[in-house]
Write an enzyme that holds these catalytic residues in place. Structure first.
Site, PDB file in Angstrom:
ATOM      1  N   SER B  49      26.065  -2.561  54.389  1.00 11.27           N
ATOM      2  CA  SER B  49      27.309  -2.012  53.876  1.00 11.27           C
ATOM      3  C   SER B  49      27.138  -0.501  53.801  1.00 11.27           C
ATOM      4  O   SER B  49      26.111  -0.006  53.340  1.00 11.27           O
ATOM      5  CB  SER B  49      27.606  -2.614  52.499  1.00 11.27           C
ATOM      6  OG  SER B  49      28.953  -2.382  52.177  1.00 11.27           O
ATOM      7  N   GLU B  50      28.152   0.242  54.262  1.00 14.02           N
ATOM      8  CA  GLU B  50      27.987   1.684  54.474  1.00 14.02           C
ATOM      9  C   GLU B  50      27.615   2.460  53.222  1.00 14.02           C
ATOM     10  O   GLU B  50      27.077   3.556  53.293  1.00 14.02           O
ATOM     11  CB  GLU B  50      29.259   2.272  55.086  1.00 14.02           C
ATOM     12  CG  GLU B  50      30.460   2.243  54.137  1.00 14.02           C
ATOM     13  CD  GLU B  50      31.758   2.643  54.814  1.00 14.02           C
ATOM     14  OE1 GLU B  50      31.821   2.682  56.045  1.00 14.02           O
ATOM     15  OE2 GLU B  50      32.729   2.911  54.079  1.00 14.02           O
ATOM     16  N   ASN B  51      27.913   1.890  52.049  1.00  7.10           N
ATOM     17  CA  ASN B  51      27.582   2.575  50.808  1.00  7.10           C
ATOM     18  C   ASN B  51      26.120   2.375  50.408  1.00  7.10           C
ATOM     19  O   ASN B  51      25.758   2.622  49.262  1.00  7.10           O
ATOM     20  CB  ASN B  51      28.520   2.135  49.683  1.00  7.10           C
ATOM     21  CG  ASN B  51      28.568   0.643  49.499  1.00  7.10           C
ATOM     22  OD1 ASN B  51      28.543  -0.106  50.468  1.00  7.10           O
ATOM     23  ND2 ASN B  51      28.630   0.189  48.276  1.00  7.10           N
TER      24      ASN B  51
END
Lengths: 218, 215
Positions: B49-51
């Site tokens: 997940s990009e976060n």
């Protein structure tokens, strides 16, 4: 003795000047909400706000944009139906859209002393119009510059008096790179721990990137 | 019409069938987010997940929510055993640096040369939703798109000769999974890998602005 703790939010933010570039981390969590409230109360004007998302109708990002303190927003994502979207549509907010990874890398570069870098991200898009591109190793790349802040407002789970920090799970997000990218890094921490209590290998943001810490219990 | 388009969960399930064990995969917001729900537990696929989440797991039970753990859509998730967290610059080093076997993004349009448009419908409106899409699109080893074949609004096809909306990246899409078909980008343009039951070639072509090719 090094002690970066300051007594309260007002003391931590008192000298933020008009026109400052403010780095604000957060991605669903990990945003220093009490410091944002403090900056609204402090009242500095003409700010440039650097944050991943332009936010919604409520919440810290929406609140500081709605306060009228921000001249410009640098972010990767703006919803039409938000304070940011409406201010932009009304011509009351400058907007610079930066792809999220480029935003993170420009911040990292600012903290790392890298003076520029080329990235394929966005090179074939409207974001590259009027800017320098160059084919490197067969790929079209876009020249990007660092994005330093005057002030970073950072969220932490634990902090010691040297300013060593831990962050919870995905609440880490932009906090370490924004801490390293600003001339003044102010932290709000949920917990205060004694120097040495954070295992050295588990420090997420070392205190060398931190200048002031305020204890904000839940 | 004798065919029944897939719903959004159906598209996600169809994509999940094609993800093999061992892949490191980023799922974009929208239809792609649902893909992980359809990968069986005994098939080890690592979701990014990009976060900054490596090893994103399914949604928690309501009484097990961790407020510090969300995905790219800021929905509460869990972490798989073996998972880890990184900061944003490292998370996008993963995305940009070619470490993802696959990224699945939603889109407004895909063109027959692999161009993708998914961040703005025009420059005049205040919606500018780049997020991580431009980094993911150019950085992953392969990019698949999940979207409805036809737009809801004006009924135009999202399968285009040329994208009409501002591009996210050029020439990067490998496959498109729609509610009607699975398409592959080939040197000739869109090749059809699969169609939903009951759909004819003519019916699929009618719903596609670009020319389709069957092998």
């Amino acid at each position: 003795m090094i002690d970066k703790f300051v007594p309260d939010v007002a003391a931590a933010l008192a000298d933020i000047a008009d026109g400052a570039v403010i780095l604000l981390p957060g991605f669903g969590n990990g945003m220093p909400e009490t410091l944002v409230k403090g900056l609204i109360a402090q009242g500095a004007r003409d700010l440039t706000l650097v944050v991943n998302s332009g936010g919604r109708d409520t919440g810290p990002t929406a609140d500081i944009l709605a306060s009228g303190q921000c001249r410009k927003l640098i972010c990767s994502f703006v919803r039409a139906d938000s304070v940011a979207g409406r201010l932009f549509a009304a011509g009351k907010l400058e907007l610079e859209i930066v792809p999220q990874g480029t935003l993170a890398e420009r911040l990292r570069a600012a903290g790392a002393g890298v003076q520029a870098f080329y990235t394929p991200t966005g090179a074939d898009t409207l974001l590259a119009e009027g800017r320098e591109t160059r084919v490197i190793n067969g790929r079209n790349c876009l020249l990007e510059y660092p994005l330093p802040g005057d002030v970073a407002l950072v969220d932490a789970w634990e902090a010691d008096r040297w300013g060593n920090l831990t962050h919870r799970e995905s609440a880490r997000n932009f906090n370490p790179v924004m801490a390293m990218a600003a001339a003044l890094t102010v932290v709000q921490t949920r917990h205060v721990v004694a120097l040495g209590d954070i295992p050295p290998a588990n420090v997420h943001t070392p205190g060398v990137f931190v200048h002031r810490v305020v204890h904000v219990p839940a | 019409m004798t065919f029944r388009p897939l719903d959004r969960a159906g598209i996600a399930a169809r994509i999940a069938r094609d993800i093999p064990e061992g892949w490191f995969v980023n799922l974009g917001i929208g239809i792609p987010t649902g893909v992980s729900d359809h990968v069986p537990n005994d098939r080890e696929v690592i979701f990014h997940s990009e976060n900054g989440v490596i090893g994103a797991g399914p949604a928690p039970a309501p009484d097990k929510i961790n407020p510090f753990l969300v995905n790219a859509g800021t929905q509460h998730i869990t972490l798989r055993t073996g998972g880890s967290f990184v900061h944003h610059a490292d998370s996008f080093a993963i995305a940009r640096g070619g470490h993802l076997d696959l990224c699945v993004l939603g889109a407004f349009e895909v063109a027959e040369n692999g161009d993708i448009a998914n961040w703005a419908r025009s420059l005049d409106e205040p919606v500018k939703q780049v997020g991580g899409a431009m980094d993911l699109a150019i950085g992953a080893k392969r990019l698949w798109v999940a979207m409805e074949h036809i737009t809801k609004g004006h009924g135009g096809s999202r399968i285009r000769r040329v994208c009409s909306y501002p591009l996210t990246a050029k020439g990067v899409v490998r496959r498109v999974y729609t509610d009607l078909a699975v398409l592959e980008i080939t040197p000739r343009g869109f090749g059809v890998l699969d169609m939903i039951p009951g759909m004819t070639r003519e019916e699929l072509q009618e719903r596609s602005e670009a020319e389709l090719h069957w092998t």
